[in-house]
Scaffold this active site. Structure first.
Site, short mmCIF file in Angstrom:
data_model
loop_
_atom_site.label_atom_id
_atom_site.label_comp_id
_atom_site.label_asym_id
_atom_site.label_seq_id
_atom_site.Cartn_x
_atom_site.Cartn_y
_atom_site.Cartn_z
N ASP A 70 0.82 -1.21 0.00
CA ASP A 70 0.00 0.00 0.00
C ASP A 70 0.86 1.27 0.00
O ASP A 70 1.98 1.26 0.51
CB ASP A 70 -0.90 -0.04 1.25
CG ASP A 70 -2.14 0.83 1.08
OD1 ASP A 70 -2.31 1.42 0.00
OD2 ASP A 70 -2.92 0.90 2.04
N ASN A 92 -10.71 -3.04 -6.68
CA ASN A 92 -9.89 -2.03 -7.37
C ASN A 92 -10.46 -1.61 -8.73
O ASN A 92 -10.02 -0.60 -9.30
CB ASN A 92 -8.44 -2.50 -7.54
CG ASN A 92 -7.62 -2.42 -6.27
OD1 ASN A 92 -6.66 -3.16 -6.07
ND2 ASN A 92 -7.99 -1.52 -5.36
C1 FPP Z 1 -1.99 0.22 -3.29
O1 FPP Z 1 -1.47 1.53 -3.35
C2 FPP Z 1 -1.47 -0.53 -4.39
C3 FPP Z 1 -2.23 -1.12 -5.37
C4 FPP Z 1 -3.70 -1.07 -5.43
C5 FPP Z 1 -1.60 -1.84 -6.46
C6 FPP Z 1 -0.41 -2.66 -6.09
C7 FPP Z 1 0.42 -2.76 -7.29
C8 FPP Z 1 1.77 -2.70 -7.34
C9 FPP Z 1 2.68 -2.64 -6.18
C10 FPP Z 1 2.48 -2.68 -8.62
C11 FPP Z 1 2.08 -3.68 -9.55
C12 FPP Z 1 2.17 -5.05 -9.05
C13 FPP Z 1 2.66 -6.03 -9.79
C14 FPP Z 1 2.59 -7.45 -9.35
C15 FPP Z 1 3.30 -5.70 -11.05
P1 FPP Z 1 -2.48 2.71 -3.57
O2 FPP Z 1 -2.56 2.99 -5.01
O3 FPP Z 1 -3.78 2.37 -2.92
O4 FPP Z 1 -1.76 3.86 -2.82
P2 FPP Z 1 -2.44 5.02 -1.99
O5 FPP Z 1 -3.23 4.36 -0.89
O6 FPP Z 1 -1.27 5.80 -1.48
O7 FPP Z 1 -3.29 5.80 -2.92
#
Ligand code: FPP
Length: 247
Positions: A26, A74
């Site tokens: 996250d 998501n």
């Molecule tokens: C949460 O951060 C992250 C995600 C919803 C996506 C996770 C994906 C990755 C780490 C990269 C891609 C993964 C692979 C396997 C290639 P957020 O976007 O919710 O962050 P925030 O809470 O700060 O907005």
């Protein structure tokens, strides 16, 4: 810094490593925002961090890692972000055939595939087949994954088996449910790491996490370093796991 990291690693009891680590990656968006970058830059940086962390877990001898890449919720994000994440995942899988596969990592996707594009479904099958002989760490990429969907599906599968006379109602046990999950046959996670200081499971491995040690850190996922991984493992090794019993 490197010396500190080495020192930290030396403190880890290699005979008591978590067998399975779950990671809720996250804080990508916040990482990008802090730098005045688009959220996509945070996801890209997060993907690079993931490669580094999986490689180190594999080197240490950890057997399973499950990473939450895209939840069943998501899809509610802006279409452009969903498209970016899907493209990033596609290229990650492709790239993994060159990089992680060579490191003996076995890649699997967990989650519901029917909602994914046919290209993505094909790529998953290809990467899984390509790495199927690897006997290093098993990396489960949770992709269109949600615990509730997983449990609904497991329940439906068991009900179907009862209906077909393959099993009786009494055969529905905790083990029977576990084996119908996407992670069937794998041990439950010992340690679940969530970055960015959000303290919840968010529909991630809710059944499997019954006795997992939860570790929260303020570090945003793209900044999560090998040294941070050692901290999480060291903290895990301090925990007293009683599984509801007494010592
Ligand atoms: C949460 O951060 C992250 C995600 C919803 C996506 C996770 C994906 C990755 C780490 C990269 C891609 C993964 C692979 C396997 C290639 P957020 O976007 O919710 O962050 P925030 O809470 O700060 O907005």
């Amino acid at each position: 810094m490197f010396f500190n990291r080495k020192k930290k690693k030396a403190e880890i009891d290699m005979t008591r490593l978590p067998v399975h680590i779950g990671v809720i990656m996250d804080g990508n968006g916040r990482w990008a925002k802090k730098r005045g970058l688009p959220r996509s830059a945070g996801h890209q940086a997060g993907a690079d961090t993931l490669k580094k962390i999986v490689t180190e877990c594999n080197k240490m001898g950890i057997k399973y890692i499950t990473v939450y890449a895209f939840s069943t919720e998501n899809w509610k994000r802006p279409q452009a972000e969903v498209d970016f994440l899907m493209n990033l995942l596609m290229s990650y899988l492709l790239d993994a055939e060159r990089t992680l596969a060579g490191e003996n990592v076995r890649i699997r996707a967990i989650g519901s595939r029917t909602e994914l594009s046919s290209e993505m479904q094909e790529q998953i099958k290809k990467t899984e087949a390509f790495t199927s002989k690897n006997d290093g760490i098993v990396m489960n990429i949770a992709l269109n994954y949600g615990s509730r969907e997983e449990l609904v599906r497991a329940t439906q599968n068991l009900a179907e088996k009862v209906k077909n006379g393959e099993i009786s109602v009494e055969d529905i046990s905790a083990d029977a449910i576990s084996s119908e999950l996407y992670t069937g046959g794998q041990p439950d996670p010992d340690l679940i790491i969530r970055t960015s200081n959000e303290q919840r499971l968010s529909n991630f491995m809710m059944w499997q996490a019954s006795y997992s040690e939860l570790y929260y850190t303020e570090t945003l996922w793209p900044d999560f370093s090998i040294s941070d991984l050692y901290d999480a493992i060291l903290e895990y090794q301090k925990r007293d796991r009683r599984y509801g019993g007494v010592k």
